[in-house]
Structures are given as structure tokens and as C-alpha cells.
Design an enzyme around this catalytic site. Structure first.
Site, mmCIF file in Angstrom:
data_model
loop_
_atom_site.group_PDB
_atom_site.id
_atom_site.type_symbol
_atom_site.label_atom_id
_atom_site.label_comp_id
_atom_site.label_asym_id
_atom_site.label_seq_id
_atom_site.Cartn_x
_atom_site.Cartn_y
_atom_site.Cartn_z
ATOM 1 N N TYR A 191 1.935 45.561 48.965
ATOM 2 C CA TYR A 191 0.543 45.218 48.682
ATOM 3 C C TYR A 191 0.296 43.728 48.926
ATOM 4 O O TYR A 191 -0.634 43.353 49.656
ATOM 5 C CB TYR A 191 0.193 45.577 47.242
ATOM 6 C CG TYR A 191 -1.271 45.360 46.910
ATOM 7 C CD1 TYR A 191 -2.243 46.243 47.362
ATOM 8 C CD2 TYR A 191 -1.675 44.264 46.151
ATOM 9 C CE1 TYR A 191 -3.579 46.038 47.071
ATOM 10 C CE2 TYR A 191 -3.020 44.057 45.852
ATOM 11 C CZ TYR A 191 -3.964 44.943 46.317
ATOM 12 O OH TYR A 191 -5.288 44.737 46.035
ATOM 13 N N SER A 212 -6.912 40.087 48.364
ATOM 14 C CA SER A 212 -6.475 40.133 46.966
ATOM 15 C C SER A 212 -5.822 38.816 46.609
ATOM 16 O O SER A 212 -5.239 38.148 47.469
ATOM 17 C CB SER A 212 -5.463 41.270 46.745
ATOM 18 O OG SER A 212 -4.829 41.155 45.490
#
Length: 261
Positions: free
Chosen positions: A170, A147
Site C-alpha cells: 500500500y 495517501s
């Protein structure tokens, strides 16, 4: 279709294949001829893949024994494990738990550990358990989905109280995925296993419900828009196919230029 990018004859495992981005990846993989094995917590067939060569395997990816059994099933059905795409992740919110805030100070040790495990832990387990299967196949390709928030920090000011803030677990987990990709590429090169990553940028699910946030996200990219999930297909097919046989340890960023300025 050029043979260079063909996946015909390849047994491709896609974890998290029933999710938002996963089901789009699945469609492109089958379009390029893959014998696809979708590994997820659910095994409900996807309507858009009707008629394609797809096997659904329900698997708890938090359990190493279950992962090992999954690889054995693929090898038994297909004869070999050729490509592994590590797309599955959980804990994207506040560690995957029902918390009203995503502030760092609200993360206890349990939530921190759970969130990291659901991002980088699951990727590590799948790679580790795949090694003997790739060795028997004489090599193969692993593609990890990272990501942009594993490369740069989120601008918390743009999210406000939308609840779409990217939590600390995350970003830290996806940064770990990028480094794990490089480490694994170095470690497995001797076995003919290539390991690369794709780093998606803004592909928001909130686009239809939060136009104000969408407008802000669009301005953060050089191209002035967010991504369509189909725009990940080029990098995915490249890394899964023989078109990338001299690529390993690479992280391809597909973000409209977000992280370049």
C-alpha cells in the site's frame, strides 16, 4: 456557489465512487454541478445521489480494454472527458489476499505484484487510456488519490495486533501514485491536461469499533483528531474545477498535520 469552483458542464469520472471515501466525493461533486460518471466494480445506485446527474458504469479496472471502453462510453454520453478522479484501489490489505499477517517476509512475489497493481497500476492504466480522450477535449484535469503512507512510513507500533496495519504494497503503491502524478503532469502539460494529487491522512473506518486505536491516531495529528471524509471536499473541488487552472504536479496533503512533524 461561486462560478470559480463550479463543475457545471463538466463530465467528471470518479473511479471507486461506491466506496467509503468515494461516495462522499461523489456527493460533493454533484453538489457542485458535475455530470458524474461513477466507475466501479459494482453499479448499484447510491441512495444519497438520488436525483443527481449520475451515470453508473460497471468496469473491471484491471483490464485495459474495459477501461478504454469505459472512456468511450463517457465520451459518447457526455460529449467529452473533462475530469478524471483516480480513487479506485485494491490490495490495501495483505495484497488483497486472505493472509493472517502483514509482515514483509510473508509477501511472495505474486502478492507483491498484485498489491502494487491495485494501487499504482490501476492509476497508471486509467491515465494512459484517458490521454486520447483528453486530447480530443482540448485538455482537462486528472486528480489522483494518494495517501499519507506514500509520503511517510507507518508507525507499526501503534497498530499492534488490530489487523489494521498498512502493508508494504500500500505505501509503496501510494508513493508511486505521488511520483506518477508529477511525471504525468510534466508529460501532459503540452496537451493542456493538469495532473494533481490529494494525500489523505487518517480517515479511519475503524473509529466506531476500536476506540483505543482511534485515540492513538488522534494524538498523531497536530489538530488532535482524525478526519471526517467531508473534509476532503475542498481539495477535491479545487483541483477538479477551474479554480486550479495554474496548478499541476501538486500533491495537496489533507492530514491534520500528521506528516508535518
Amino acid at each position: 456557489m461561486s462560478d470559480l469552483f463550479s463543475l457545471s458542464g463538466k463530465n467528471v469520472i470518479l473511479t471507486g465512487g461506491c466506496g467509503n471515501l468515494g461516495r462522499i466525493m461523489a456527493k460533493h461533486l454533484t453538489d457542485f454541478g458535475a455530470k458524474l460518471f461513477i466507475v466501479d466494480v459494482i453499479d448499484t445506485p447510491l441512495p444519497e445521489l438520488e436525483g443527481a446527474d449520475v451515470t453508473y458504469i460497471k468496469c473491471d479496472l484491471s483490464n485495459s480494454d474495459a477501461i478504454r471502453e469505459m472512456f468511450a462510453t463517457v465520451e459518447k454520453i457526455g460529449g467529452s472527458v473533462d475530469v478524471l478522479i483516480n480513487n479506485a484501489a485494491w490490495g490495501g490489505g495483505a495484497g488483497g489476499k486472505k493472509m493472517t499477517k502483514t509482515r514483509m517476509e510473508d509477501f511472495d512475489d505474486e502478492t507483491w505484484a498484485y498489491g502494487l497493481d491495485g494501487v499504482v497500476g490501476v492509476t497508471f492504466r486509467c491515465i494512459r487510456e484517458s490521454i486520447p480522450f483528453f486530447k480530443r477535449a482540448g485538455g482537462g484535469s486528472i486528480v489522483n488519490i494518494a495517501s499519507m503512507y506514500g509520503v511517510v512510513a507507518p508507525d507499526h507500533s501503534i497498530y499492534g495486533d488490530t489487523g489494521n496495519n498498512s502493508p508494504v504494497t500500500y505505501g509503496a503503491g501510494k508513493a508511486g501514485v505521488v511520483q506518477l502524478t508529477k511525471y504525468s503532469a510534466s508529460y501532459l502539460a503540452k496537451d493542456g491536461v493538469r495532473v494533481n494529487a490529494i494525500t489523505p491522512g487518517p480517515f479511519p473506518k475503524v473509529a466506531a469499533t476500536d476506540p483505543d486505536l482511534l485515540a492513538i491516531l488522534q494524538k498523531k495529528t497536530m489538530l488532535g483528531r482524525t478526519g471526517d471524509p467531508n473534509e476532503l471536499a475542498g481539495a477535491l473541488i479545487l483541483l477538479a474545477s477551474d479554480a486550479s487552472t495554474f496548478m499541476t504536479g501538486t500533491n495537496i496533503i489533507v492530514d491534520g498535520g500528521w506528516t508535518a512533524w
